[in-house]
Design a protein around this motif. Structure first.
Motif, PDB file in Angstrom:
ATOM      1  N   ASN A 141      -5.154 -10.994   0.678  1.00 47.95           N
ATOM      2  CA  ASN A 141      -5.462 -10.511  -0.677  1.00 47.95           C
ATOM      3  C   ASN A 141      -4.997  -9.077  -0.907  1.00 47.95           C
ATOM      4  O   ASN A 141      -5.227  -8.506  -1.971  1.00 47.95           O
ATOM      5  CB  ASN A 141      -6.966 -10.622  -0.983  1.00 47.95           C
ATOM      6  N   GLY A 142      -4.306  -8.461   0.068  1.00 50.27           N
ATOM      7  CA  GLY A 142      -3.862  -7.079  -0.089  1.00 50.27           C
ATOM      8  C   GLY A 142      -2.597  -6.966  -0.920  1.00 50.27           C
ATOM      9  O   GLY A 142      -1.865  -7.936  -1.131  1.00 50.27           O
ATOM     10  N   TYR A 143      -2.338  -5.762  -1.390  1.00 53.15           N
ATOM     11  CA  TYR A 143      -1.139  -5.461  -2.176  1.00 53.15           C
ATOM     12  C   TYR A 143      -0.676  -4.061  -1.828  1.00 53.15           C
ATOM     13  O   TYR A 143      -1.479  -3.128  -1.765  1.00 53.15           O
ATOM     14  CB  TYR A 143      -1.440  -5.544  -3.676  1.00 53.15           C
ATOM     15  N   HIS A 144       0.656  -3.900  -1.639  1.00 47.70           N
ATOM     16  CA  HIS A 144       1.168  -2.592  -1.221  1.00 47.70           C
ATOM     17  C   HIS A 144       2.420  -2.169  -1.974  1.00 47.70           C
ATOM     18  O   HIS A 144       3.056  -1.191  -1.585  1.00 47.70           O
ATOM     19  CB  HIS A 144       1.446  -2.607   0.281  1.00 47.70           C
ATOM     20  N   GLY A 145       2.790  -2.868  -3.049  1.00 49.00           N
ATOM     21  CA  GLY A 145       3.935  -2.445  -3.840  1.00 49.00           C
ATOM     22  C   GLY A 145       4.895  -3.578  -4.133  1.00 49.00           C
ATOM     23  O   GLY A 145       4.688  -4.722  -3.729  1.00 49.00           O
ATOM     24  N   ARG A 146       5.978  -3.241  -4.838  1.00 48.11           N
ATOM     25  CA  ARG A 146       6.881  -4.282  -5.328  1.00 48.11           C
ATOM     26  C   ARG A 146       8.265  -4.248  -4.693  1.00 48.11           C
ATOM     27  O   ARG A 146       9.152  -4.994  -5.097  1.00 48.11           O
ATOM     28  CB  ARG A 146       7.045  -4.157  -6.847  1.00 48.11           C
TER      29      ARG A 146
END
Length: 442
Positions: A141-146
């Motif tokens: 469920n993590g997010y660190h950029g595109r």
């Protein structure tokens, strides 16, 4: 007499759609153009005023049109806009000194970028180069950029448009406390289960893992987190294997959580992370990101590298002014006090609404998880309706969560007043009551 025809003048939305990507998300059925802001308020092109409860995705950290920041930008822009890192840059050195001291990382080195995505990209480059491995642990469920590499470690499929990646990513449990296989355990049991899962995962890897990258509170994931102490327990396992810990503080940094200056500090770890990434609030809207790492890790690259735009004199002056204002006015303390009040008011305003599953958060980083009324099923429809209803009520909020979830994200500037917190909580409460009524009536 000949007939005359008139051609409609394209709206800004028409022009946007004609030249920008379809996947560039716009909020609201009728998107709004923001024209200016002061303090915690912004105005749209039609003259409507809104209480800003999202701060441009947690980026307006202190206040809109803060004179100290605007003045620093104007003064520096009048002297020198750009030089690159090929030349000595006094504002960059001064800001790096302040951040190194605040980071808690011994013998720290700071590298500036232009975004959180680029900061996490750099941290991954450093960690994999230092450990000579492309295996990375990340949180579900993590997010660190595109960017390509950041998407490769994103554990939220709603923000991962490709499965291709230069990294081998292994996903760990622990980012979501109240859903998933360990949700029914108490905090101690939850941490123990996550640590056991981590050990089991590492037993299946071949060769050394480079790093664990994790947000202390998951931002795009819906302002959710494991119990305090989770990453301290992970750190013990990581240290056994020499695995680096990257704390992604893009959203949790600079005192937003109120209790601590950095999100990692809530976990009682025996020491700071090996690498820390930051962005968003430091520039108060100016493009600043960066990485802090101990010298051994930061200096491990053996090829040439510079940054054309990272560490720009203008953005560095903005960061110095903004960070100075934050500390001089104890805005982290304000986030703790007013944020605690705001959470209480939101819980009171939504008490009895079955569309609200949970109001959670820390400081001025608050999530409101929505479900279909009378169920425990996530409701993206409820979140979409709530976003619109809040805007109609004069408050701008954000959205997040796992795919198919419905989480409202509330993160005002850290200078939020008690009166504004109460005003916003009442407006959000009214919006959610209207949403529940509409969903129940069909």
């Amino acid at each position: 007499m000949s007939e005359t025809t008139t051609t409609a003048v394209p709206t800004l939305l028409d022009r946007h759609r004609a030249v920008l990507p379809e996947w560039l998300t716009l909020y609201y059925g009728r998107p709004i153009e923001l024209t200016h802001g002061v303090g915690r308020y912004v105005w749209d092109a039609e003259g409507n005023r809104y209480l800003d409860f999202f701060g441009g995705i947690l980026t307006t950290m202190t206040a809109h049109a803060l004179p100290e920041v605007a003045g620093a930008v104007a003064e520096q822009a009048g002297r020198l806009l750009h030089g690159s890192t090929l030349y000595l840059n006094r504002p960059m050195v001064e800001l790096a000194e302040r951040i190194a001291a605040l980071s808690g990382i011994p013998d720290a080195r700071v590298f500036f970028t232009t975004s959180g995505t680029e900061a996490n990209d750099t941290a991954l480059l450093l960690a994999t180069a230092h450990r000579r491995s492309n295996q990375v642990l990340a949180m579900r469920n993590g997010y660190h950029g595109r960017s390509f590499s950041a998407v490769g470690i994103t554990g939220n499929s709603g923000w991962a448009p490709t499965s291709l990646s230069p990294l081998r990513t292994l996903y760990v449990h622990g980012g979501v406390r109240t859903r998933g296989p360990f949700a029914d355990l108490d905090d101690a049991g939850f941490v123990a289960a996550c640590v056991a899962d981590l050990r089991d995962l590492l037993a299946q890897t071949r060769g050394g893992v480079a790093a664990l990258i994790a947000e202390p509170i998951q931002g795009v994931g819906g302002f959710t987190s494991g119990p305090d102490g989770l990453f301290a327990a992970f750190r013990e396992v990581l240290d056994e294997h020499g695995i680096l810990w990257i704390s992604d503080e893009v959203q949790t940094g600079w005192g937003r959580t109120g209790d601590h200056f950095w999100g990692w500090q809530a976990h009682g770890a025996s020491g700071p992370p090996d690498l820390l990434t930051f962005a968003k609030g430091l520039g108060n809207g100016m493009s600043i990101g960066g990485v802090v790492a101990r010298a051994e890790v930061m200096n491990c690259l053996d090829a040439n590298s510079i940054s054309t735009f990272g560490g720009s004199p203008v953005t560095m002056r903005a960061g110095l002014a903004n960070l100075g204002y934050l500390l001089e006015h104890d805005l982290p303390g304000n986030a703790r006090r007013v944020g605690g009040l705001l959470i209480e008011r939101l819980r009171a305003a939504t008490a009895g609404l079955s569309v609200v599953r949970e109001v959670r958060g820390r400081g001025l980083m608050i999530g409101v998880e929505l479900v279909a009324p009378g169920t425990d099923e996530p409701s993206p429809e409820a979140a979409a309706l709530a976003l619109e209803a809040a805007r109609e009520g004069g408050v701008l909020i954000g959205r997040g969560g796992a795919p198919g979830a419905g989480v409202l994200r509330i993160a005002p500037p850290l200078s939020l007043t008690v009166a504004e917190a109460e005003q916003g909580a009442e407006a959000v409460g009214r919006a959610l009551a209207a949403v529940e009524s509409r969903l129940r009536d069909g």
